[in-house]
Design a protein around this motif. Structure first.
Motif, mmCIF file in Angstrom:
data_model
loop_
_atom_site.group_PDB
_atom_site.id
_atom_site.type_symbol
_atom_site.label_atom_id
_atom_site.label_comp_id
_atom_site.label_asym_id
_atom_site.label_seq_id
_atom_site.Cartn_x
_atom_site.Cartn_y
_atom_site.Cartn_z
ATOM 1 N N THR A 21 0.748 -1.509 -0.458
ATOM 2 C CA THR A 21 -0.306 0.150 -0.354
ATOM 3 C C THR A 21 1.332 0.831 -0.265
ATOM 4 O O THR A 21 1.798 1.122 1.113
ATOM 5 C CB THR A 21 -0.820 0.153 1.115
ATOM 6 N N ALA A 22 0.316 2.149 -1.025
ATOM 7 C CA ALA A 22 1.352 3.309 -1.024
ATOM 8 C C ALA A 22 0.756 4.396 -0.297
ATOM 9 O O ALA A 22 -0.355 4.569 -0.601
ATOM 10 C CB ALA A 22 1.644 3.809 -2.656
ATOM 11 N N LEU A 32 -0.961 -1.190 -4.125
ATOM 12 C CA LEU A 32 -0.232 -1.504 -5.465
ATOM 13 C C LEU A 32 0.217 -2.398 -5.823
ATOM 14 O O LEU A 32 0.058 -3.405 -5.587
ATOM 15 C CB LEU A 32 1.450 -0.368 -5.375
ATOM 16 N N THR A 33 0.789 -3.411 -7.314
ATOM 17 C CA THR A 33 1.321 -4.680 -8.395
ATOM 18 C C THR A 33 1.985 -4.274 -8.551
ATOM 19 O O THR A 33 2.411 -3.244 -8.303
ATOM 20 C CB THR A 33 0.260 -4.753 -8.622
ATOM 21 N N ASP A 84 3.056 -1.822 -11.004
ATOM 22 C CA ASP A 84 3.103 -0.636 -10.434
ATOM 23 C C ASP A 84 4.065 0.070 -10.722
ATOM 24 O O ASP A 84 5.372 -0.986 -10.159
ATOM 25 C CB ASP A 84 2.184 -0.091 -9.865
ATOM 26 N N PRO A 96 4.463 5.290 -6.969
ATOM 27 C CA PRO A 96 3.634 6.663 -7.109
ATOM 28 C C PRO A 96 4.611 8.354 -6.950
ATOM 29 O O PRO A 96 5.693 8.104 -5.805
ATOM 30 C CB PRO A 96 2.734 7.137 -6.161
ATOM 31 N N THR A 101 5.178 9.610 -2.864
ATOM 32 C CA THR A 101 4.548 9.152 -1.954
ATOM 33 C C THR A 101 6.096 8.458 -0.718
ATOM 34 O O THR A 101 7.193 9.008 -1.162
ATOM 35 C CB THR A 101 5.142 7.574 -2.613
#
Length: 315
Positions: free
Chosen positions: A3-4, A17-18, A21, A24, A27
């Motif tokens: 998780t971001a 997130l996967t 990705d 971002p 972050t």
């Protein structure tokens, strides 16, 4: 699961997130919960050295829990986790570098859920990655404080059960669970104090005045809570000793009854043994009242012994 948490205009946006990705922009926190092999490989792109492994989360040496390397600041922090009546410590790994906090955990930690809830409702002010780390430590200390308050309540209830035969075993079980909980609380408090002192000593120049003040406040809270854990330990030990003393007293009463019974029946047994002898010349053998005489003698000796014990206050 990764998780971001991205900071946009003082507002945190939470995005899962996967491995397909990219990281971002903006972050400040990546939270890895039970990452699989693909997720660990994806996270390895963010590290100059090795990604923390699952078995490393249980290290107890200070050099393995708090250190600085090319990846930045590393902290292995202990979080209390309560499941039913059992409380145990769960380790969570943090790596802080260039305003990015990366955390690894193998279990769902309540303090992390609580912080996520606060972030959604704008109940905490986060400006950088260090704020996230300090807020987690602050929430952990608050949770430990709640556990201590629960401990006081529990011990008030168990103190009323110490002299109750029907509830003694449930009380002993509750005291043992409370002793384990208090041990985890004390361990977590010491661990948090070491972690915050390490942060303050290592990155003091990078900390803002607000963050320095937050660290000092949490450390002050920890120092104020530690005496409570010692008091709880003493109170738990006192109740355990009182319960064991009461149990021994009850057992001694039973043993006392058997001991007195054995002494009371000793004279009648002695009389019966005499008349059970097979000697040829015993005057009472041909006496018509020999049998009731011997029975009466036994009863008188038994009642006389009982009366003697009663008179002396031994019964």
């Amino acid at each position: 699961m990764i998780t971001a948490y991205m900071l946009h205009n003082q507002v945190l946006e939470v995005v899962p997130l996967t491995t397909n990705d990219v990281l971002p922009p903006n972050t400040i926190w990546l939270d890895a919960y039970k990452p699989d092999d693909d997720e660990r490989e994806w996270l390895s792109g963010l590290f100059l050295e090795d990604v923390p492994e699952e078995e490393e989360l249980d290290e107890i040496e200070a050099s393995a829990r708090f250190y600085w390397d090319t990846d930045g600041l590393h902290i292995l922090s202990l979080f209390p986790q309560r499941i039913g009546g059992e409380t145990r410590g769960v380790n969570m790994s943090f790596t802080l570098r260039n305003n990015l906090l990366i955390s690894f955990r193998e279990e769902d930690i309540g303090v992390v859920r609580l912080l996520r809830h606060y972030l959604r409702h704008d109940r905490v002010e986060i400006t950088d990655a260090m704020d996230v780390l300090l807020e987690l430590q602050d929430l952990k200390v608050e949770y430990l404080s709640d556990l201590i308050e629960d401990g006081y309540t529990t011990l008030e209830e168990t103190s009323e059960q110490v002299l109750n035969d029907d509830e003694i075993y449930d009380m002993l079980k509750e005291l043992m669970e409370q002793e384990e909980t208090n041990s985890q609380i004390r361990l977590a408090l010491h661990d948090t104090r070491r972690a915050l002192r390490f942060v303050r000593r290592t990155v003091r120049q990078q900390l803002t005045n607000k963050q320095k003040k937050a660290i000092d406040e949490v450390l002050h809270d920890i120092e104020s809570l530690l005496p409570h854990t010692q008091f709880l330990f003493d109170k738990i030990n006192f109740q355990l000793e009182a319960a064991m003393g009461f149990t021994n007293l009850q057992q001694n009463k039973v043993i006392k009854i058997f001991s007195v019974a054995a002494v009371v029946f000793l004279p009648p047994t002695w009389i019966a043994s005499i008349y059970g002898m097979n000697f040829e010349r015993m005057p009472e053998l041909s006496w018509a009242f020999g049998y009731p005489f011997s029975i009466g003698l036994m009863l008188i000796s038994a009642f006389a012994t009982y009366y003697f014990f009663k008179r002396r206050g031994w019964l």
